[in-house]
Write a protein that holds these residues in place. Structure first.
Motif, short mmCIF file in Angstrom:
data_model
loop_
_atom_site.label_atom_id
_atom_site.label_comp_id
_atom_site.label_asym_id
_atom_site.label_seq_id
_atom_site.Cartn_x
_atom_site.Cartn_y
_atom_site.Cartn_z
N HIS A 230 0.79 -1.37 -0.17
CA HIS A 230 -0.04 -0.13 -0.13
C HIS A 230 0.86 1.42 -0.05
N LEU A 264 -3.71 2.81 15.17
CA LEU A 264 -4.18 3.66 14.16
C LEU A 264 -3.85 2.96 12.69
N HIS A 265 -3.08 2.17 12.63
CA HIS A 265 -2.63 1.36 11.78
C HIS A 265 -2.96 -0.08 11.47
N LYS A 296 -15.67 15.49 19.95
CA LYS A 296 -14.32 15.82 20.25
C LYS A 296 -13.80 15.69 21.75
N ARG A 301 -13.20 6.72 18.60
CA ARG A 301 -12.98 7.08 17.13
C ARG A 301 -13.83 5.74 16.50
N LEU A 302 -14.20 5.96 15.41
CA LEU A 302 -14.92 5.00 14.64
C LEU A 302 -13.65 3.97 13.97
N GLY A 304 -11.48 1.47 11.85
CA GLY A 304 -11.72 1.00 10.60
C GLY A 304 -12.43 2.02 9.50
N PHE A 305 -12.56 3.42 10.11
CA PHE A 305 -13.09 4.38 9.27
C PHE A 305 -12.01 5.48 9.22
N HIS A 307 -9.00 7.52 6.51
CA HIS A 307 -7.73 6.97 5.83
C HIS A 307 -6.94 8.23 5.52
N ARG A 308 -5.70 8.26 5.44
CA ARG A 308 -4.65 9.43 5.16
C ARG A 308 -4.87 9.80 3.83
N ARG A 316 -10.38 -1.63 -1.12
CA ARG A 316 -10.32 -3.01 -0.34
C ARG A 316 -11.53 -3.23 0.29
N TYR A 353 -20.50 14.97 9.53
CA TYR A 353 -19.35 14.91 10.03
C TYR A 353 -18.71 14.21 9.16
N ARG A 357 -15.53 15.13 6.40
CA ARG A 357 -14.00 14.91 6.47
C ARG A 357 -13.76 13.58 5.42
N ASN A 362 -12.30 1.66 5.83
CA ASN A 362 -10.93 1.24 5.01
C ASN A 362 -10.87 -0.19 5.24
N ASP A 364 -9.77 -2.19 7.05
CA ASP A 364 -9.79 -2.70 8.28
C ASP A 364 -11.09 -2.91 8.98
N ARG A 389 1.01 -8.39 4.15
CA ARG A 389 1.83 -7.05 3.80
C ARG A 389 3.40 -7.32 3.70
C1 SDX Z 1 -4.33 1.27 7.67
O1 SDX Z 1 -1.62 4.59 5.07
C2 SDX Z 1 -2.01 3.39 4.66
O2 SDX Z 1 -2.12 3.13 3.44
C3 SDX Z 1 -2.49 2.37 5.87
C4 SDX Z 1 -3.11 1.19 5.47
C5 SDX Z 1 -2.51 0.26 4.79
O3 SDX Z 1 -3.06 -0.50 4.07
O4 SDX Z 1 -1.10 0.22 5.03
O5 SDX Z 1 -4.51 1.66 4.53
C6 SDX Z 1 -3.72 0.38 6.71
O6 SDX Z 1 -3.70 1.79 8.54
C7 SDX Z 1 -5.87 1.70 7.58
C8 SDX Z 1 -6.21 2.79 8.36
C9 SDX Z 1 -6.65 2.10 9.99
N1 SDX Z 1 -6.80 3.04 10.99
C10 SDX Z 1 -8.17 3.23 11.63
O7 SDX Z 1 -9.20 2.59 11.19
C11 SDX Z 1 -8.17 4.06 12.58
C12 SDX Z 1 -9.39 4.86 12.70
N2 SDX Z 1 -8.80 6.05 11.64
C13 SDX Z 1 -7.89 7.16 12.06
O8 SDX Z 1 -7.74 7.27 13.40
C14 SDX Z 1 -7.78 8.10 10.99
O9 SDX Z 1 -8.65 8.07 10.01
C15 SDX Z 1 -6.32 7.41 10.16
C16 SDX Z 1 -5.35 7.30 11.17
C17 SDX Z 1 -6.51 6.40 9.51
C18 SDX Z 1 -5.95 8.94 9.34
O10 SDX Z 1 -5.65 9.79 10.22
P1 SDX Z 1 -5.04 11.33 9.64
O11 SDX Z 1 -4.92 11.29 8.04
O12 SDX Z 1 -4.10 11.82 10.51
O13 SDX Z 1 -6.56 12.22 9.77
P2 SDX Z 1 -6.75 12.96 11.20
O14 SDX Z 1 -6.59 11.73 12.34
O15 SDX Z 1 -6.13 14.10 11.02
O16 SDX Z 1 -8.15 13.12 11.00
C19 SDX Z 1 -8.92 13.83 10.29
C20 SDX Z 1 -10.16 14.47 10.94
C21 SDX Z 1 -10.08 14.79 12.38
O17 SDX Z 1 -11.00 15.49 12.73
P3 SDX Z 1 -10.88 17.37 12.70
O18 SDX Z 1 -9.58 17.52 13.66
O19 SDX Z 1 -10.73 17.77 11.40
O20 SDX Z 1 -12.15 17.75 13.38
O21 SDX Z 1 -10.84 13.25 10.87
C22 SDX Z 1 -11.23 12.71 12.15
C23 SDX Z 1 -10.17 13.46 13.02
O22 SDX Z 1 -10.82 13.53 14.48
N3 SDX Z 1 -11.17 11.23 11.99
C24 SDX Z 1 -12.10 10.61 12.60
C25 SDX Z 1 -11.68 9.29 12.34
N4 SDX Z 1 -10.60 9.44 11.56
C26 SDX Z 1 -10.42 10.73 11.32
N5 SDX Z 1 -13.35 10.81 13.48
C27 SDX Z 1 -13.82 9.94 13.92
N6 SDX Z 1 -13.50 8.49 13.60
C28 SDX Z 1 -12.24 8.24 12.87
N7 SDX Z 1 -12.11 7.03 12.42
#
Ligand code: SDX
Length: 428
Positions: A230, A264-265, A296, A301-302, A304-305, A307-308, A316, A353, A357, A362, A364, A389
């Protein structure tokens, strides 16, 4: 489109080359920025920073596109085997039958691990998280192959180490599970294909015949392909930067496993199932939990929801969601977690919301439901991600070494005390 980016600093205009990739991605090459301007860039979390040029995987976050070496993830998940995809990632082309046969037999030759390693497992407590065991075991492989400590010793040694890792990861992963339930280890049986061999080591017992369910093996094959690479995600970037110090490949992959463990990953797949179970046990009030995810003040956090990179559906997640329905139906399983996951997705995707955003399911979000259906215990979910991976990590490391990339060493902007004199303890 201009081939130069102009930056004006302190009244002077500097020009930097623009780099354009084969999928028309654009970058400003700032490799001479500090030398020519005295400035560096600052990009915490590297959200806008390209670390390298790569020909392995292409993602389009806006369009929800994922290609391995130009082939779509949808086609590969449907038509390829995991070892075919591993070969493709490593070598850049799909293998011919004879190439796949020799790749497969080389992998089969190395599925056993040194008998001494069994003693390592015995030292772990039963409740040891398998990611901690796997990361240590993979690094410990380097102690059995001192000739591999120099990753650039020879092309043959480099290939042997890559194949040893692909071959031994499933064995060590299955043994971490068997050790956690204090069951006897099952040795690899090379009559099986890659996925079936893993299932056999996970679930077979020396006392009875174990039949691999083809539905389960096919589901595992698909899941491993979907996780295979990825581009420059957190754990792959870890592998590249650790590998750039010319650490051996076992230690480098061990670092990648540790990075993947984070919630987070890759650790998110375990967190998703635990979240769904928490919602289920709390009465299944999805709206309540979506509200918590938006609050806040609430750390929830939700999982599995979001993605960067994907600001649209993770392709996927779409494939896994469909596979969930197929696998559970074929296995006659009615898992209430799937219904909760689908409801959660529906509520979130209609909510401002999440829409504002660009937060979508994702990879997961649904994967844990299939892992659960095929009998993988929750704590092993991220281990499954690591097995999938592994060819991606190795391919990215291989590309980094073949391109002779320099050791990774980012700069910083210092914000601490300016120079001050030492103060004797009696005067503090
Ligand atoms: C993987 O990078 C890859 O390619 C990874 C991956 C791979 O194959 O290698 O795809 C695998 O790691 C998938 C991601 C799995 N992680 C999760 O499901 C954990 C939940 N998601 C997150 O914590 C978050 O979305 C990330 C870590 C995945 C992405 O984080 P970012 O890009 O740093 O974004 P952010 O945390 O700055 O969020 C932006 C906004 C924020 O709100 P505001 O500050 O703008 O008000 O979105 C909100 C966050 O609070 N937000 C969420 C959220 N994810 C982001 N709010 C609630 N629930 C969530 N899951």
């Amino acid at each position: 489109m201009s081939e130069l980016a102009k930056i004006e600093l302190d009244g002077k205009v500097y020009e930097f080359p623009v780099v354009v990739g084969t999928e028309n991605e654009k970058a400003i090459d700032i490799s001479k920025l500090r030398d020519t301007t005295g400035y560096i860039t600052l990009d915490t979390g590297y959200k806008n920073t390209g670390a390298t040029k790569s020909s392995i995987t292409f993602l389009d976050g806006e369009e929800g596109i994922l290609h391995y070496r130009g082939y779509s993830i949808e086609e590969l998940a449907e038509k390829a085997t995991f070892l075919e995809v591993a070969y493709l990632l490593l070598n850049g082309e799909l293998p011919t039958q004879s190439e796949l046969d020799s790749f497969g037999s080389s992998i089969k030759k190395h599925t056993l691990v040194h008998e001494d390693m069994k003693r390592f497992f015995e030292a772990y407590p039963a409740k040891a998280h398998p990611m901690g065991v796997l990361s240590s075991m993979i690094c410990s492989l380097s102690t059995f192959y001192p000739e591999s400590l120099d990753p650039h010793r020879s092309k043959e040694m480099k290939e042997l180490t890559m194949h040893r890792l692909l071959a031994k990861m499933p064995t060590l992963a299955a043994w971490a599970y068997k050790n956690s339930i204090r069951h006897p280890f099952m040795y690899p049986n090379n009559d099986y294909d890659y996925c079936s061999n893993f299932l056999h080591m996970m679930y077979a017992m020396p006392t009875e015949e174990y039949k691999v369910d083809p539905v389960v093996a096919a589901a595992l094959n698909k899941l491993l392909i979907l996780h295979a690479d990825h581009e420059q995600n957190c754990s792959t970037s870890t592998v590249r930067i650790v590998g750039s110090s010319q650490a051996n490949l076992y230690a480098t992959i061990s670092a990648g496993i540790s990075a993947l463990w984070g919630p987070l990953h890759g650790g998110a797949n375990q967190e998703v199932i635990e979240m769904l179970e928490q919602i289920h046990n709390d009465g299944g009030d999805v709206d309540k939990w979506v509200a918590k995810a938006k609050d806040k003040e609430d750390p929830f956090r939700l999982m599995g929801f979001g993605h960067r990179v994907y600001k649209n559906f993770d392709p996927r997640a779409k494939i896994i969601k469909k596979a969930c329905d197929d696998v559970l139906e074929k296995m006659g399983i009615n898992d209430p977690m799937l219904a909760i996951a689908k409801r959660l997705e529906q509520v979130a995707l209609e909510d401002e919301y999440f829409k504002a955003r660009n937060l979508y399911p994702n990879v997961d979000f649904y994967s844990g439901i299939i892992y659960k259906a095929i009998g993988i215990p929750t704590e092993m979910f991220t281990v499954m991600f690591a097995i999938g991976r592994l060819p991606g990590w190795i391919s990215q490391w291989k590309e980094m070494t073949e391109n002779k990339e320099p050791i990774g060493r980012p700069r910083q902007i210092y914000t601490g005390y300016t120079s001050r004199s030492f103060v004797e303890i009696t005067k503090r």
